[in-house]
Design a protein around this motif. Structure first.
Motif, mmCIF file in Angstrom:
data_model
loop_
_atom_site.group_PDB
_atom_site.id
_atom_site.type_symbol
_atom_site.label_atom_id
_atom_site.label_comp_id
_atom_site.label_asym_id
_atom_site.label_seq_id
_atom_site.Cartn_x
_atom_site.Cartn_y
_atom_site.Cartn_z
ATOM 1 N N ARG A 174 0.843 -1.189 0.000
ATOM 2 C CA ARG A 174 0.000 0.000 0.000
ATOM 3 C C ARG A 174 0.878 1.238 0.000
ATOM 4 N NH1 ARG A 174 -2.743 3.242 4.610
ATOM 5 N NH2 ARG A 174 -4.244 4.504 3.452
ATOM 6 N N THR A 175 0.528 2.232 -0.818
ATOM 7 C CA THR A 175 1.164 3.545 -0.750
ATOM 8 C C THR A 175 0.617 4.270 0.474
ATOM 9 O OG1 THR A 175 1.352 3.652 -3.156
ATOM 10 C CG2 THR A 175 1.507 5.731 -1.959
ATOM 11 N N LYS A 176 1.514 4.719 1.342
ATOM 12 C CA LYS A 176 1.089 5.350 2.581
ATOM 13 C C LYS A 176 1.233 6.866 2.570
ATOM 14 C CE LYS A 176 2.311 1.255 5.287
ATOM 15 N NZ LYS A 176 3.148 0.709 6.381
ATOM 16 N N SER A 177 1.980 7.404 1.578
ATOM 17 C CA SER A 177 2.244 8.839 1.556
ATOM 18 C C SER A 177 2.376 9.320 0.125
ATOM 19 C CB SER A 177 3.536 9.134 2.325
ATOM 20 O OG SER A 177 4.005 10.438 2.055
ATOM 21 N N MET A 178 1.965 10.547 -0.132
ATOM 22 C CA MET A 178 2.141 11.138 -1.454
ATOM 23 C C MET A 178 3.606 11.392 -1.780
ATOM 24 S SD MET A 178 -0.999 13.793 -2.098
ATOM 25 C CE MET A 178 -0.384 14.130 -3.744
ATOM 26 N N ASP A 179 4.489 11.266 -0.788
ATOM 27 C CA ASP A 179 5.920 11.448 -1.029
ATOM 28 C C ASP A 179 6.568 10.219 -1.657
ATOM 29 O OD1 ASP A 179 5.807 13.992 0.103
ATOM 30 O OD2 ASP A 179 6.223 13.226 2.117
ATOM 31 N N GLU A 180 5.865 9.080 -1.675
ATOM 32 C CA GLU A 180 6.446 7.858 -2.215
ATOM 33 C C GLU A 180 6.579 7.935 -3.729
ATOM 34 O OE1 GLU A 180 4.753 4.190 -0.798
ATOM 35 O OE2 GLU A 180 4.352 5.048 1.180
ATOM 36 N N ALA A 181 7.443 7.079 -4.267
ATOM 37 C CA ALA A 181 7.731 7.094 -5.708
ATOM 38 C C ALA A 181 6.562 6.592 -6.539
ATOM 39 C CB ALA A 181 8.973 6.245 -5.988
ATOM 40 N N TRP A 182 5.757 5.662 -5.979
ATOM 41 C CA TRP A 182 4.682 5.038 -6.746
ATOM 42 C C TRP A 182 3.390 5.115 -5.956
ATOM 43 C CZ3 TRP A 182 5.443 4.146 -11.674
ATOM 44 C CH2 TRP A 182 6.759 4.053 -12.116
ATOM 45 N N TRP A 183 2.335 5.520 -6.647
ATOM 46 C CA TRP A 183 1.032 5.709 -6.049
ATOM 47 C C TRP A 183 0.065 4.614 -6.507
ATOM 48 C CZ3 TRP A 183 0.407 11.555 -7.715
ATOM 49 C CH2 TRP A 183 1.309 12.345 -6.998
ATOM 50 N N SER A 184 -0.972 4.391 -5.686
ATOM 51 C CA SER A 184 -2.080 3.506 -6.066
ATOM 52 C C SER A 184 -1.585 2.158 -6.571
ATOM 53 C CB SER A 184 -2.957 4.184 -7.129
ATOM 54 O OG SER A 184 -3.446 5.418 -6.671
ATOM 55 N N ARG A 185 -0.787 1.478 -5.755
ATOM 56 C CA ARG A 185 -0.200 0.201 -6.175
ATOM 57 C C ARG A 185 -1.177 -0.947 -5.905
ATOM 58 N NH1 ARG A 185 5.223 -0.655 -3.351
ATOM 59 N NH2 ARG A 185 4.416 0.653 -1.679
ATOM 60 N N GLY A 186 -1.378 -1.799 -6.930
ATOM 61 C CA GLY A 186 -2.292 -2.914 -6.749
ATOM 62 C C GLY A 186 -2.391 -3.792 -7.972
ATOM 63 N N HIS A 187 -3.335 -4.723 -7.938
ATOM 64 C CA HIS A 187 -3.594 -5.708 -8.992
ATOM 65 C C HIS A 187 -2.346 -6.593 -9.203
ATOM 66 C CE1 HIS A 187 -6.584 -6.712 -12.169
ATOM 67 N NE2 HIS A 187 -5.551 -7.420 -12.586
ATOM 68 N N ALA A 188 -2.004 -7.329 -8.149
ATOM 69 C CA ALA A 188 -0.745 -8.073 -8.118
ATOM 70 C C ALA A 188 -0.920 -9.539 -8.482
ATOM 71 C CB ALA A 188 -0.119 -7.973 -6.725
ATOM 72 N N SER A 189 0.148 -10.112 -9.040
ATOM 73 C CA SER A 189 0.276 -11.546 -9.297
ATOM 74 C C SER A 189 1.602 -12.028 -8.725
ATOM 75 C CB SER A 189 0.254 -11.842 -10.804
ATOM 76 O OG SER A 189 -0.945 -11.464 -11.401
ATOM 77 N N LEU A 190 1.705 -13.319 -8.463
ATOM 78 C CA LEU A 190 2.968 -13.953 -8.107
ATOM 79 C C LEU A 190 3.555 -14.655 -9.325
ATOM 80 C CD1 LEU A 190 2.167 -15.689 -4.678
ATOM 81 C CD2 LEU A 190 3.322 -13.507 -5.057
#
Length: 545
Positions: A274-290
Motif C-alpha cells: 500500500r502507498t502510505k504517503s504522497m511522497d512515495e515514488a509510486w502511487w495507487s499500487r495494486g492488482h498483483a500476481s505472483l
C-alpha cells in the motif's frame, strides 16, 4: 540451483512448486543498499528508459507507460504478460521475457473491436493458451474467452461467456481437477473442461479483508483476484481500495486455503502492499500476481502511478517476494524507489521497441501503433509505401477520427514528423487522452488548427502550404510546438504552448494515458514521412534517501 519445475496450472499460469532451496534464495531478492545520490536510468531505443541498470540491478518500472492490470504467465523458461488495452486496437499485445526485467513485444491477440478491454487474464492449460477478456460494451458488458496453440497466435475469435456483472477473471484448477474462473467481488464460476464456456452458476466464496474505516481510499472495490498454487497452499491476491483516486487508496491483500474450494484465511499482514504517503515514488499500487523467477525466487508484478505523472497511466512494477516460515509471504521492495537486485539465471532480451518509424515496411499495428476506438475496417485507412504512411482522413478532428497512437513511457519526450495534406484535408500531431481530452497542432491549406483541451480553433496563417514538418515537445507536462517548411533545417516556435498535467484519469476518468500520435481528417489521405521519437533525459531519476 533451480526449484522444482513440476507444473501446476493455476492463477497467472504454470508455476513451479517453491522448494526449500528456492525459498532460501529469496533473501537475495531484496533492494540493494544504494549509496545516497542520483541513479541514472539506462537508455534504450529512442533514448527511452529501460529498467535494467546493467550492474545486476533494475529500477522500476519494468514496463513504463500505461501497462495496467498485468496478467503474467510462466511457461517453462519463458514469461509472457499482457495488459488492459481499453479502447486501443489492435489490442492485448503479448510481451515476452526470460528474466522478468527485460521485455519485448510480440503480437497483439485481439484484432476485432469487441469493446473496451479491462483486466485480462492469460493462462495455459492442457497445452493451450487462454485469454479471458472483460469487456465494457453496448448493449451489455461481458467476459470473452479466446485460445491459441501458440502464444504468438493466431488467436481464436473471442466468444462471450455470459458474465455481464463481473470483471477481472482468473483461471484456476482445483485439486479435484475442476476448472474455475475467479471474479471480482469474491465470486467464482465453474468452467467446462475445454475452458471456453460456463458449467455452473456464479457463487460467492470469499469476503475480502477490509481496511480501517478512516483510511483515505477511493472505495472498497474488491477486484483483480489472482489464484496461485505454491506447495500445499492456494493463495488468493486481491486489490481493494479503488484503482485510482487518492494515491493511498489502491492496495494489495492476500488470503490462503489448502483447497481451491476454501475456506479462505486472511493474511495477518494485510495489506501487503500500500502507498502510505504522497511522497512515495509510486502511487495507487495494486492488482498483483505472483511469479517464480528463473533462479527459483518469487516476485510480484503489479501496477502503479508514478509520483506526479498520472498522465503516464498505471505502469508495470516488479517487487521481490519472500515466503515466511509460517507459509505466508511478503513483498520486500519497499516503496520501489531504489534499485533492486535482479533475479539470476535468466536470459536478457532487448528491452522495449523503437517508437521512431520510417514507414519503410508494414505498419506495426498492435506492437507499436494502435487506433483509438476503431471501426471494423479501420486498418484499411493506412498503408505504407516507399517510406510514406498514407493515412485516409476520417471525421473532422481527432475526436471523430480514430487517431493512430503510441504508448510512450518517459516523463519527457519529443516527437516530430513530416506531414503532407491532400486538397481540403487536415492532419497533424497530437497528445491524446480520449475523444474529449487532447491537444495538438494540425493544419489545412490556409491555416493552422490548434487542439486545446479538446477544442479546435483556427489560427491563421499557415505559411508552409500543404506540407510541413511538425515537432511536439512534452517536457514534464509543458508542451510546445515547432514547425518547419524546409524539412527541419529551420524551426519556428508556434505561439500556443500548454500545460497538460491534468490530462489523466482523476480528471477525465477512463483509466487511460496521454499518448502521442497522428491524425488525419477530412477528404483524401494525408501523407506522413520520417516519424521520429526521442525521450528526453530530464535529469535525476531517483534520489536515494
Amino acid at each position: 540451483m533451480r526449484s522444482d519445475r513440476r507444473t501446476l496450472i493455476a492463477g497467472a499460469g504454470a508455476f513451479g512448486v517453491a522448494s526449500v532451496a528456492a525459498r532460501s534464495q529469496l533473501a537475495s531478492a531484496t533492494p540493494t543498499s544504494a549509496p545516497k545520490g542520483i541513479v541514472q536510468v539506462r537508455r534504450g531505443f529512442d533514448n527511452q528508459r529501460i529498467p535494467d541498470l546493467g550492474d545486476g540491478t533494475f529500477l522500476n518500472p519494468v514496463l513504463s507507460g500505461d501497462r495496467p492490470d498485468p496478467a503474467v504467465l510462466k511457461d517453462g523458461d519463458d514469461y509472457y504478460v499482457t495488459f488492459s488495452t481499453f479502447d486501443a486496437y489492435p489490442g492485448l499485445t503479448i510481451w515476452h521475457s526470460r528474466d522478468l526485467v527485460n521485455w519485448r513485444p510480440l503480437k497483439p491477440a485481439l484484432h476485432r473491436n469487441i469493446g473496451s478491454v479491462w483486466a485480462p487474464s492469460l493462462h495455459k492449460d492442457s497445452g493451450r493458451y487462454l485469454l479471458y477478456i472483460p469487456v465494457k460494451a453496448e448493449p451489455q458488458n461481458d467476459i470473452f474467452a479466446t485460445w491459441a496453440d501458440r502464444v504468438e497466435g493466431p488467436w481464436s475469435d473471442p466468444v462471450p461467456l455470459g458474465l455481464p456483472n463481473h470483471i477481472d477473471p482468473c483461471h484456476a484448477v482445483a485439486e479435484d481437477g475442476s476448472k474455475w474462473l475467479f471474479l471480482s467481488g469474491g465470486d467464482r464460476v465453474r468452467l467446462s473442461d475445454d475452458n471456453l464456456s460456463l458449467a455452473g452458476e456464479v457463487e460467492h466464496v470469499y469476503d475480502p479483508w477490509r481496511y480501517p474505516s478512516d483510511w483515505i481510499v477511493e472505495g472498497f472495490s474488491p477486484e483483480g483476484p489472482k489464484i496461485h498454487q505454491v506447495g500445499e497452499w492456494y493463495y488468493m491476491i486481491t486489490a481493494v481500495g479503488g484503482t485510482a483516486g487518492p494515491p493511498t487508496g489502491h492496495m494489495v491483500i492476500a488470503a490462503r486455503s489448502r483447497s481451491l474450494h476454501g475456506p479462505w484465511e486472511h493474511h495477518p499482514g494485510n495489506p501487503i502492499v500500500r502507498t502510505k504517503s504522497m511522497d512515495e515514488a509510486w502511487w495507487s499500487r495494486g492488482h498483483a500476481s505472483l511469479v517464480e523467477a528463473p533462479d527459483g525466487s518469487w516476485w510480484s508484478l503489479y501496477h502503479g502511478f508514478e509520483n506526479g505523472f498520472w498522465t503516464l497511466g498505471r505502469q508495470c512494477l516488479l517487487d521481490p517476494v519472500r515466503f515466511t516460515p509460517d507459509g505466508w509471504f511478503e513483498m520486500t521492495g519497499g516503496d520501489l524507489s531504489r534499485p533492486i537486485a535482479k533475479p539470476a539465471d535468466g536470459d536478457v532480451l532487448p528491452h522495449g521497441i523503437a517508437l521512431t518509424d520510417d514507414f519503410s515496411g508494414p505498419l506495426a499495428l498492435g506492437s507499436k501503433w494502435a487506433f483509438f476506438r476503431p471501426a471494423p475496417d479501420e486498418a484499411s485507412r493506412v498503408r505504407t509505401e516507399g517510406g510514406v504512411l498514407h493515412f485516409a482522413g476520417k471525421g473532422d478532428a481527432p475526436s471523430s477520427g480514430s487517431p493512430l497512437l503510441l504508448t510512450a513511457g518517459d516523463r519527457s519526450y519529443r516527437f516530430e514528423c513530416d506531414v503532407e495534406i491532400p486538397p481540403h484535408g487536415r492532419a497533424g500531431l497530437i497528445l491524446f487522452y480520449d475523444d474529449k481530452l487532447y491537444c495538438g497542432l494540425g493544419f489545412d491549406i490556409d491555416r493552422f488548427v490548434t487542439h486545446q483541451y479538446g477544442i479546435e480553433r483556427g489560427r491563421p496563417v499557415n505559411p508552409h502550404g500543404s506540407r510541413m514538418r511538425i515537432r511536439v515537445t512534452n517536457n514534464r507536462h509543458i508542451v510546445t510546438y515547432d514547425t518547419s517548411g524546409d524539412g527541419g533545417k529551420t524551426w519556428h516556435r508556434f505561439d500556443r504552448g500548454m500545460e497538460v498535467s491534468g490530462y489523466h484519469h482523476n480528471v477525465r476518468g477512463g483509466f487511460l494515458m496521454l499518448r502521442p500520435g497522428l491524425y488525419a481528417a477530412g477528404p483524401g489521405a494525408a501523407k506522413f514521412r520520417d516519424f521520429r521519437f526521442t525521450a528526453l533525459d530530464d535529469g535525476q531519476e531517483f534520489i536515494a534517501g
